[in-house]
Design a protein around this motif. Structure first.
Motif, PDB file in Angstrom:
ATOM      1  N   GLU A   9      -6.963   3.196   0.786  1.00 37.48           N
ATOM      2  CA  GLU A   9      -5.501   4.288   1.119  1.00 37.48           C
ATOM      3  C   GLU A   9      -5.522   5.039   0.398  1.00 37.48           C
ATOM      4  O   GLU A   9      -5.144   6.153  -0.602  1.00 37.48           O
ATOM      5  CB  GLU A   9      -4.365   3.381   1.773  1.00 37.48           C
ATOM      6  CG  GLU A   9      -3.581   3.889   2.219  1.00 37.48           C
ATOM      7  CD  GLU A   9      -2.181   3.680   2.920  1.00 37.48           C
ATOM      8  OE1 GLU A   9      -2.292   3.061   3.854  1.00 37.48           O
ATOM      9  OE2 GLU A   9      -1.384   2.738   1.906  1.00 37.48           O
ATOM     10  N   TYR A  15      -2.903   1.927 -10.473  1.00 35.72           N
ATOM     11  CA  TYR A  15      -3.224   1.610  -9.393  1.00 35.72           C
ATOM     12  C   TYR A  15      -4.372   1.309  -9.936  1.00 35.72           C
ATOM     13  O   TYR A  15      -5.201   1.889 -10.429  1.00 35.72           O
ATOM     14  CB  TYR A  15      -3.574   2.486  -8.337  1.00 35.72           C
ATOM     15  CG  TYR A  15      -4.080   1.532  -7.037  1.00 35.72           C
ATOM     16  CD1 TYR A  15      -2.951   1.722  -5.873  1.00 35.72           C
ATOM     17  CD2 TYR A  15      -5.119   1.393  -7.119  1.00 35.72           C
ATOM     18  CE1 TYR A  15      -3.467   0.209  -4.589  1.00 35.72           C
ATOM     19  CE2 TYR A  15      -5.662   0.645  -5.791  1.00 35.72           C
ATOM     20  CZ  TYR A  15      -4.970   0.008  -4.797  1.00 35.72           C
ATOM     21  OH  TYR A  15      -5.027  -0.670  -4.034  1.00 35.72           O
ATOM     22  N   HIS A  31      -6.076  -1.395   1.778  1.00 35.28           N
ATOM     23  CA  HIS A  31      -4.960  -0.783   0.732  1.00 35.28           C
ATOM     24  C   HIS A  31      -6.548   0.259  -0.640  1.00 35.28           C
ATOM     25  O   HIS A  31      -5.239   1.474  -0.733  1.00 35.28           O
ATOM     26  CB  HIS A  31      -4.901  -2.297  -0.210  1.00 35.28           C
ATOM     27  CG  HIS A  31      -3.116  -2.124  -1.202  1.00 35.28           C
ATOM     28  ND1 HIS A  31      -3.677  -1.835  -1.773  1.00 35.28           N
ATOM     29  CD2 HIS A  31      -2.751  -2.953  -0.926  1.00 35.28           C
ATOM     30  CE1 HIS A  31      -1.765  -1.677  -2.611  1.00 35.28           C
ATOM     31  NE2 HIS A  31      -1.521  -2.581  -1.976  1.00 35.28           N
ATOM     32  N   PRO A  70       0.701  -1.263   0.363  1.00 33.04           N
ATOM     33  CA  PRO A  70      -0.137  -0.037   0.225  1.00 33.04           C
ATOM     34  C   PRO A  70       0.802   1.321   0.286  1.00 33.04           C
ATOM     35  O   PRO A  70       1.865   0.924   0.184  1.00 33.04           O
ATOM     36  CB  PRO A  70      -0.616  -0.017   1.561  1.00 33.04           C
ATOM     37  CG  PRO A  70       0.037  -1.215   2.126  1.00 33.04           C
ATOM     38  CD  PRO A  70       0.700  -1.522   1.221  1.00 33.04           C
TER      39      PRO A  70
END
Length: 346
Positions: free
Chosen positions: A224, A173, A221, A157
């Motif tokens: 965030e 991502y 994860h 992360p």
């Protein structure tokens, strides 16, 4: 603080309780010493990971020309890596005819998720058979000898990666519905000998929900990263959007990486990335590891179905109810949402 100054690692490594470690060692043969929590919300890595390793990862060298792909496991990572590499390298399909790892990407957290005791036995067995020693081609060291732009894969992360990452490098991502990710991770953990899960999906789901699987928990994860999605150096994708309209996501990533391709070029890349072709592509499907030493030969392949909503073929109503309750609790206070199935997908 200068860009070259080392940043102290801000978290403590906390091993799990002994009883939990014993259960993990029994059910995950490749993790004989269990797992450890490594950040403020309990991200799990091998219990053999050291603070020095994590501090090195936290201070991983960065170059503005480098491109990172960051995801939780089994969220379309390899699919995205191939897309990103080809877009960034001017659609060099010939250059893509080499293993995506370790040749084209460095998998920087590989050493931190693998049990050192198991790895040592693995290496000793290979040496006994007369194989050359492995030099850790997928770990952090492999990055230093690559010319920039370099391509980096990380399942860590953002809170465990270099805190300067987003201010320095372009990062793509990918998030995915946790139900499909859980099913895919179950098959992966059975396939890879460095994990070697022996139980069924229901047992694995319990570990997944508890965050007692290496490189979990997933939802924290993704939340965030979601909270950082407006950073100009972050391109946040959903796996389900790639399944629904891959061409649109190719255009999105191309724009993010400063590239402009014609409709014909986008169509060709989408065809190259189509799951039916992707599963047959030896350079992304880990064919070089199919000798039985790293992957079981009778438990499927590295690239599996690539479907959205496949969880419905695996979860019982009771499992689904339990998973939904857990997800609802985890998702409180965030506007992040997940698509659980698609009416139509490529």
């Amino acid at each position: 603080m200068s860009s070259s100054e080392r940043i102290p690692f801000p978290f403590k490594i906390i091993p799990l309780e002994d009883e939990d470690q014993k259960k993990i060692a029994k059910d995950f043969v490749g993790n004989p010493t269990g797992l450890a929590s490594c950040n403020h919300w309990g991200f799990k890595l091998s219990a053999t990971v050291t603070e020095q390793e994590l501090e090195d990862l936290y201070n991983h060298p960065l170059d503005p020309r480098d491109v990172w792909v960051v995801t939780p496991p089994k969220c379309g990572t390899t699919w995205t890596q191939e897309m990103v590499w080809l877009i960034a390298n001017d659609l060099d399909y010939e250059g893509a005819k080499t293993p995506i790892m370790p040749d084209r990407y460095s998998f920087i957290d590989f050493a931190a998720l693998s049990d050192k005791e198991f790895e040592a036995k693995f290496a000793a067995a290979a040496a006994k058979e007369g194989e050359p020693p492995r030099s850790g081609p997928m770990d952090m060291a492999s990055l230093a000898n690559r010319p920039s732009p370099r391509f980096v894969k990380s399942h860590l992360p953002f809170s465990l990666n270099n805190p300067r990452l987003l201010d320095t490098c372009k990062v793509v991502y990918v998030a995915r519905n946790p139900k499909d990710a859980c099913v895919s991770f179950f098959h992966h953990m059975r396939l890879i000998r460095l994990h070697d899960f022996l139980g069924d999906l229901e047992l694995f789901m319990d570990y997944f929900i508890k965050g007692q699987v290496v490189e979990a928990p997933f939802i924290e994860h993704m939340i965030e990263a979601w909270n950082l999605r407006h950073h100009p150096n972050l391109c946040f994708l959903f796996y389900e959007d790639m399944k629904k309209d891959l061409r649109a996501q190719i255009r999105k990533v191309s724009k993010f990486l400063g590239k402009d391709y014609s409709e014909e070029q986008v169509d060709k890349l989408a065809e190259h990335l189509h799951i039916d072709n992707f599963k047959k592509n030896p350079w992304v499907n880990a064919d070089h590891m199919k000798d039985g030493k790293i992957m079981h030969t009778d438990r499927g392949s590295f690239i599996r179905k690539g479907k959205t909503g496949d969880w419905k073929n695996h979860f019982t109503p009771e499992m689904n109810e339990k998973f939904d309750k857990w997800m609802a609790e985890k998702m409180k206070g965030t506007d992040l949402t997940f698509v659980q199935e698609l009416e139509k997908q490529d």
